[in-house]
Write a protein that holds these residues in place. Structure first.
Motif, PDB file in Angstrom:
ATOM      1  N   LEU A 268     -50.891  36.530  50.613  1.00 27.61           N
ATOM      2  CA  LEU A 268     -51.743  37.624  51.033  1.00 27.61           C
ATOM      3  C   LEU A 268     -53.219  37.236  50.958  1.00 27.61           C
ATOM      4  O   LEU A 268     -53.691  36.803  49.908  1.00 27.61           O
ATOM      5  CB  LEU A 268     -51.482  38.863  50.171  1.00 27.61           C
ATOM      6  N   ILE A 269     -53.930  37.376  52.081  1.00 28.38           N
ATOM      7  CA  ILE A 269     -55.360  37.095  52.115  1.00 28.38           C
ATOM      8  C   ILE A 269     -56.155  38.389  52.040  1.00 28.38           C
ATOM      9  O   ILE A 269     -57.108  38.501  51.284  1.00 28.38           O
ATOM     10  CB  ILE A 269     -55.740  36.331  53.403  1.00 28.38           C
ATOM     11  N   LYS A 270     -55.748  39.382  52.851  1.00 30.97           N
ATOM     12  CA  LYS A 270     -56.513  40.622  52.921  1.00 30.97           C
ATOM     13  C   LYS A 270     -55.609  41.749  53.392  1.00 30.97           C
ATOM     14  O   LYS A 270     -54.715  41.542  54.211  1.00 30.97           O
ATOM     15  CB  LYS A 270     -57.676  40.454  53.904  1.00 30.97           C
ATOM     16  N   THR A 271     -55.855  42.955  52.873  1.00 28.99           N
ATOM     17  CA  THR A 271     -55.185  44.165  53.331  1.00 28.99           C
ATOM     18  C   THR A 271     -56.240  45.112  53.875  1.00 28.99           C
ATOM     19  O   THR A 271     -57.239  45.371  53.214  1.00 28.99           O
ATOM     20  CB  THR A 271     -54.429  44.854  52.175  1.00 28.99           C
ATOM     21  N   ILE A 272     -56.019  45.597  55.093  1.00 35.02           N
ATOM     22  CA  ILE A 272     -56.938  46.549  55.718  1.00 35.02           C
ATOM     23  C   ILE A 272     -56.190  47.875  55.830  1.00 35.02           C
ATOM     24  O   ILE A 272     -55.214  47.987  56.571  1.00 35.02           O
ATOM     25  CB  ILE A 272     -57.386  46.066  57.109  1.00 35.02           C
ATOM     26  N   LYS A 273     -56.630  48.881  55.071  1.00 32.87           N
ATOM     27  CA  LYS A 273     -55.981  50.182  55.091  1.00 32.87           C
ATOM     28  C   LYS A 273     -56.475  50.971  56.296  1.00 32.87           C
ATOM     29  O   LYS A 273     -57.648  50.902  56.660  1.00 32.87           O
ATOM     30  CB  LYS A 273     -56.269  50.936  53.803  1.00 32.87           C
TER      31      LYS A 273
END
Length: 74
Positions: A13-18
């Protein structure tokens, strides 16, 4: 709510965009240099939620530049 996740080639996982949409569907890069991430969301009549932006298109600009799909001729 839904989200878009960015994974490394190794699956980390690099980034989560909600997003304020329950069902994000498709993603694409846009802008002159692929500096935007465009995300569509599905519309579902069964979901009666004033918080969710169903059937919307989101433009996310705080990303590293992506890559455009190569042109395809049919």
């Amino acid at each position: 709510m839904g989200c878009v996740i960015c994974l490394s080639p190794g699956g980390e996982l690099i980034k989560t965009i909600k997003l304020c949409a329950i069902k994000p569907t498709c993603t694409a890069f846009g802008g002159e240099n692929a500096e935007w991430l465009l995300v569509t969301s599905a519309f579902d009549e069964a979901i009666n939620n004033a918080v969710s932006e169903q059937g919307a298109v989101f433009q996310i600009s705080d990303i590293k530049n992506g890559q455009f799909e190569p042109p395809v001729l049919l």
